[in-house]
Design a protein around this motif. Structure first.
Motif, PDB file in Angstrom:
ATOM      1  N   LYS A   1       0.882  -1.166   0.000  1.00  0.00           N
ATOM      2  CA  LYS A   1       0.000   0.000   0.000  1.00  0.00           C
ATOM      3  C   LYS A   1       0.918   1.213   0.000  1.00  0.00           C
ATOM      4  O   LYS A   1       1.800   1.337   0.849  1.00  0.00           O
ATOM      5  CB  LYS A   1      -0.913  -0.020   1.214  1.00  0.00           C
TER       6      LYS A   1
ATOM      7  N   ALA B   1       1.640   5.606  -1.078  1.00  0.00           N
ATOM      8  CA  ALA B   1       1.121   6.950  -1.311  1.00  0.00           C
ATOM      9  C   ALA B   1       1.891   7.519  -2.498  1.00  0.00           C
ATOM     10  O   ALA B   1       3.104   7.734  -2.407  1.00  0.00           O
ATOM     11  CB  ALA B   1       1.321   7.817  -0.076  1.00  0.00           C
ATOM     12  N   HIS B   2       1.204   7.697  -3.605  1.00  0.00           N
ATOM     13  CA  HIS B   2       1.807   8.302  -4.797  1.00  0.00           C
ATOM     14  C   HIS B   2       1.329   9.745  -4.809  1.00  0.00           C
ATOM     15  O   HIS B   2       0.166  10.011  -5.108  1.00  0.00           O
ATOM     16  CB  HIS B   2       1.378   7.544  -6.046  1.00  0.00           C
ATOM     17  N   ILE B   3       2.217  10.663  -4.439  1.00  0.00           N
ATOM     18  CA  ILE B   3       1.810  12.051  -4.269  1.00  0.00           C
ATOM     19  C   ILE B   3       2.702  12.983  -5.076  1.00  0.00           C
ATOM     20  O   ILE B   3       3.778  12.600  -5.534  1.00  0.00           O
ATOM     21  CB  ILE B   3       1.853  12.471  -2.778  1.00  0.00           C
TER      22      ILE B   3
ATOM     23  N   LYS C   1      -2.253   9.216   3.562  1.00  0.00           N
ATOM     24  CA  LYS C   1      -1.969   9.556   2.165  1.00  0.00           C
ATOM     25  C   LYS C   1      -1.995   8.336   1.240  1.00  0.00           C
ATOM     26  O   LYS C   1      -1.889   8.490   0.031  1.00  0.00           O
ATOM     27  CB  LYS C   1      -0.614  10.262   2.063  1.00  0.00           C
ATOM     28  N   ILE C   2      -2.138   7.138   1.808  1.00  0.00           N
ATOM     29  CA  ILE C   2      -2.165   5.913   0.989  1.00  0.00           C
ATOM     30  C   ILE C   2      -3.290   6.044  -0.035  1.00  0.00           C
ATOM     31  O   ILE C   2      -4.435   6.308   0.304  1.00  0.00           O
ATOM     32  CB  ILE C   2      -2.384   4.663   1.880  1.00  0.00           C
ATOM     33  N   ASN C   3      -2.932   5.835  -1.310  1.00  0.00           N
ATOM     34  CA  ASN C   3      -3.931   5.977  -2.363  1.00  0.00           C
ATOM     35  C   ASN C   3      -3.800   4.959  -3.493  1.00  0.00           C
ATOM     36  O   ASN C   3      -4.531   4.999  -4.473  1.00  0.00           O
ATOM     37  CB  ASN C   3      -3.896   7.397  -2.941  1.00  0.00           C
ATOM     38  N   LYS C   4      -2.838   4.036  -3.358  1.00  0.00           N
ATOM     39  CA  LYS C   4      -2.632   3.032  -4.411  1.00  0.00           C
ATOM     40  C   LYS C   4      -2.069   1.753  -3.794  1.00  0.00           C
ATOM     41  O   LYS C   4      -1.603   1.748  -2.657  1.00  0.00           O
ATOM     42  CB  LYS C   4      -1.637   3.537  -5.460  1.00  0.00           C
ATOM     43  N   GLU C   5      -2.075   0.714  -4.615  1.00  0.00           N
ATOM     44  CA  GLU C   5      -1.405  -0.525  -4.248  1.00  0.00           C
ATOM     45  C   GLU C   5      -0.414  -0.857  -5.349  1.00  0.00           C
ATOM     46  O   GLU C   5      -0.737  -0.777  -6.531  1.00  0.00           O
ATOM     47  CB  GLU C   5      -2.411  -1.660  -4.058  1.00  0.00           C
TER      48      GLU C   5
END
Length: 94
Positions: A5, A7-9, A86-90
């Motif tokens: 998991k 966070a792509h920010i 901030k986790i937003n992708k896997e």
């Protein structure tokens, strides 16, 4: 495949791929850490994600990270809960 998991920010025009890891990551040698970071960076690139991988891990009530020095002020302002928020992708890696 190992799922992470992440966070792509984007922060100040820079793409960052924050990857929370187990606290045991901090006990590894620098060489082992660098190998893991390289593998995660290659995995992210293969998945089409732009940015630099920054591993983060818990150390008691705080957290540690490996990031370019110019990013240290940003990462020092984040709490562990803020990072997890901030986790937003896997990301799936082999």
């Amino acid at each position: 495949m190992t799922p992470y998991k992440i966070a792509h920010i984007e922060e100040k025009g820079v793409n960052i791929i924050i990857i929370p890891l187990e606290s045991s990551f901090g006990n590894k040698t620098k060489k082992q850490q660098d190998q893991i970071i390289d593998a995660l960076q290659n995995c992210a690139k293969s998945a089409g994600l732009a940015g630099t991988v920054v591993p983060v891990w818990e150390t008691g009530i705080n957290h540690r990270f490996i990031a370019p020095p110019r990013w240290h002020p940003f990462f020092k302002t984040l709490s562990w809960d803020a990072i997890l928020g901030k986790i937003n992708k896997e990301l799936n890696c082999e």
